[in-house]
Design a protein around this motif. Structure first.
Motif, PDB file in Angstrom:
ATOM      1  N   HIS A 136       3.655   0.127 -11.009  1.00 25.35           N
ATOM      2  CA  HIS A 136       2.493   0.518 -10.194  1.00 25.35           C
ATOM      3  C   HIS A 136       1.367  -0.498 -10.364  1.00 25.35           C
ATOM      4  O   HIS A 136       0.725  -0.887  -9.400  1.00 25.35           O
ATOM      5  N   ALA A 137       1.137  -0.936 -11.589  1.00 23.46           N
ATOM      6  CA  ALA A 137       0.100  -1.941 -11.840  1.00 23.46           C
ATOM      7  C   ALA A 137       0.442  -3.258 -11.147  1.00 23.46           C
ATOM      8  O   ALA A 137      -0.444  -3.922 -10.583  1.00 23.46           O
TER       9      ALA A 137
ATOM     10  N   ASN B 129       0.833  -1.201   0.000  1.00 21.92           N
ATOM     11  CA  ASN B 129       0.000   0.000   0.000  1.00 21.92           C
ATOM     12  C   ASN B 129       0.868   1.253   0.000  1.00 21.92           C
ATOM     13  O   ASN B 129       0.581   2.213  -0.719  1.00 21.92           O
TER      14      ASN B 129
ATOM     15  N   MET C 285      -1.142  -6.194  -4.110  1.00 25.48           N
ATOM     16  CA  MET C 285      -2.044  -5.864  -3.004  1.00 25.48           C
ATOM     17  C   MET C 285      -3.316  -6.706  -3.068  1.00 25.48           C
ATOM     18  O   MET C 285      -3.800  -7.194  -2.050  1.00 25.48           O
ATOM     19  N   HIS C 286      -3.851  -6.885  -4.265  1.00 26.63           N
ATOM     20  CA  HIS C 286      -5.062  -7.687  -4.432  1.00 26.63           C
ATOM     21  C   HIS C 286      -4.821  -9.134  -3.996  1.00 26.63           C
ATOM     22  O   HIS C 286      -5.641  -9.728  -3.290  1.00 26.63           O
TER      23      HIS C 286
ATOM     24  N   THR D  31       2.196  -3.545  -8.412  1.00 25.06           N
ATOM     25  CA  THR D  31       1.999  -3.331  -6.978  1.00 25.06           C
ATOM     26  C   THR D  31       0.527  -3.463  -6.616  1.00 25.06           C
ATOM     27  O   THR D  31       0.180  -4.078  -5.600  1.00 25.06           O
ATOM     28  N   LEU D  32      -0.361  -2.904  -7.432  1.00 22.27           N
ATOM     29  CA  LEU D  32      -1.795  -3.029  -7.172  1.00 22.27           C
ATOM     30  C   LEU D  32      -2.249  -4.484  -7.273  1.00 22.27           C
ATOM     31  O   LEU D  32      -3.065  -4.943  -6.468  1.00 22.27           O
TER      32      LEU D  32
ATOM     33  N   ALA E 163       2.295   1.647  -3.444  1.00 19.33           N
ATOM     34  CA  ALA E 163       1.302   2.101  -4.419  1.00 19.33           C
ATOM     35  C   ALA E 163       0.938   3.565  -4.218  1.00 19.33           C
ATOM     36  O   ALA E 163       0.576   4.252  -5.182  1.00 19.33           O
ATOM     37  N   SER E 164       1.032   4.050  -2.994  1.00 18.93           N
ATOM     38  CA  SER E 164       0.645   5.431  -2.728  1.00 18.93           C
ATOM     39  C   SER E 164       1.686   6.447  -3.181  1.00 18.93           C
ATOM     40  O   SER E 164       1.422   7.643  -3.157  1.00 18.93           O
TER      41      SER E 164
ATOM     42  N   LYS F  52       2.807   6.150 -12.141  1.00 18.30           N
ATOM     43  CA  LYS F  52       1.907   5.487 -13.086  1.00 18.30           C
ATOM     44  C   LYS F  52       2.759   4.749 -14.121  1.00 18.30           C
ATOM     45  O   LYS F  52       3.099   5.263 -15.160  1.00 18.30           O
TER      46      LYS F  52
END
Length: 77
Positions: A49-50, A37, A56-57, A52-53, A40-41, A45
């Protein structure tokens, strides 16, 4: 009598029960989710970053499964 020396932290050698292992797993997943998190914060972009998201999922999904397993163990006791 007061205890002066604290208990040592958990290590793989001291974990014996499935409940202990699941608790340790949820703590590691919580830390991993916080790190992802934070990463990602930062706001980049990019492809990273994708990823990392997506990480997180996956961590959130694994946390949910670990917490469900832990709740089922606690209900049995």
């Amino acid at each position: 009598m007061l205890k002066i020396v604290p208990d040592p932290p958990y290590s793989p050698a001291t974990l014996h029960t499935l409940e202990d292992l699941l608790l340790e797993l949820t703590e590691y997943l919580f830390c991993a989710r916080a790190l992802a998190n934070q990463n990602a914060s930062i706001g980049f972009k990019s492809h990273a970053h994708a990823l990392t998201l997506a990480t997180m999922h996956e961590i959130e999904a694994a946390s949910g499964i670990a917490e469900l397993a832990l709740s089922k163990i606690q209900v049995c006791h």
